[in-house]
Design an enzyme around this catalytic site. Structure first.
Site, mmCIF file in Angstrom:
data_model
loop_
_atom_site.group_PDB
_atom_site.id
_atom_site.type_symbol
_atom_site.label_atom_id
_atom_site.label_comp_id
_atom_site.label_asym_id
_atom_site.label_seq_id
_atom_site.Cartn_x
_atom_site.Cartn_y
_atom_site.Cartn_z
ATOM 1 N N ILE A 1 0.837 -1.249 0.018
ATOM 2 C CA ILE A 1 -0.001 -0.018 0.025
ATOM 3 C C ILE A 1 0.840 1.288 0.092
ATOM 4 C CG2 ILE A 1 -2.067 -0.775 0.907
ATOM 5 C CD1 ILE A 1 -1.142 -0.130 3.922
ATOM 6 N N PRO A 2 1.316 1.564 -1.362
ATOM 7 C CA PRO A 2 2.290 2.749 -1.056
ATOM 8 C C PRO A 2 1.491 4.119 -0.956
ATOM 9 C CG PRO A 2 1.946 2.018 -3.392
ATOM 10 C CD PRO A 2 1.409 0.808 -2.363
ATOM 11 N N HIS A 3 2.172 4.987 -0.128
ATOM 12 C CA HIS A 3 1.679 6.019 0.041
ATOM 13 C C HIS A 3 2.701 6.896 0.375
ATOM 14 C CE1 HIS A 3 1.679 3.818 3.875
ATOM 15 N NE2 HIS A 3 1.882 4.823 4.413
ATOM 16 N N GLY A 4 2.378 8.335 0.449
ATOM 17 C CA GLY A 4 3.444 9.349 0.429
ATOM 18 C C GLY A 4 3.880 9.457 2.021
#
Length: 145
Positions: free
Chosen positions: A62-65
């Protein structure tokens, strides 16, 4: 889950990525294309991945900033990348589903918890990996309230 956050336009089926950076860029670009984030948010997603893997198990990442990347979010959004061939996330972990997240304000945690509920079920993830249509994939999230 609100369909304004998760729409067919932010789902990419049968994606092919050579590595996790390319996969994260694809997930981020879907959010950019829908006006959820500024292009610079993709760099914040890659920074987050360098400091801490976003692989959560069950073939899901779950890539996120980063925290700093929040200023690059225009509105909350989720992108879903189906990568049947999988992409190496290091330590022998292969992601077949990438869920890119951009949460505006406090929505971030609510979005994450709903995704975690769906992705905790191996059967649900398997259905996402093998979904033949965007509707089929999105319907798995409709069941979560």
């Amino acid at each position: 889950m609100s369909h304004s956050i998760l729409t067919e336009e932010t789902v990419l089926l049968n994606a092919d990525a050579k590595n996790k950076e390319e996969a994260i860029r694809l997930a981020g670009q879907l959010l950019v294309d829908q006006g959820c984030v500024e292009p610079s948010y993709i760099e914040r997603m890659l920074e987050r991945e360098q400091s801490l893997t976003t692989y959560i198990g069950n073939s899901v990442a779950i890539p996120h900033g980063t925290e700093e990347g929040k200023k690059n979010i225009l509105r909350s959004g989720i992108s879903i990348l189906q990568i049947p061939g999988g992409v190496d996330f290091g330590d022998g972990q292969t992601a077949k589903i990438l869920i890119g997240i951009a949460g505006k304000g406090d929505e971030h945690m609510e979005i994450l918890s709903k995704i975690a509920l769906v992705c905790a079920e191996e059967e649900s993830v398997d259905k996402m990996v093998h979904a033949q249509s965007k509707e089929e994939l999105l319907s798995l999230f409709d069941e979560v309230n």
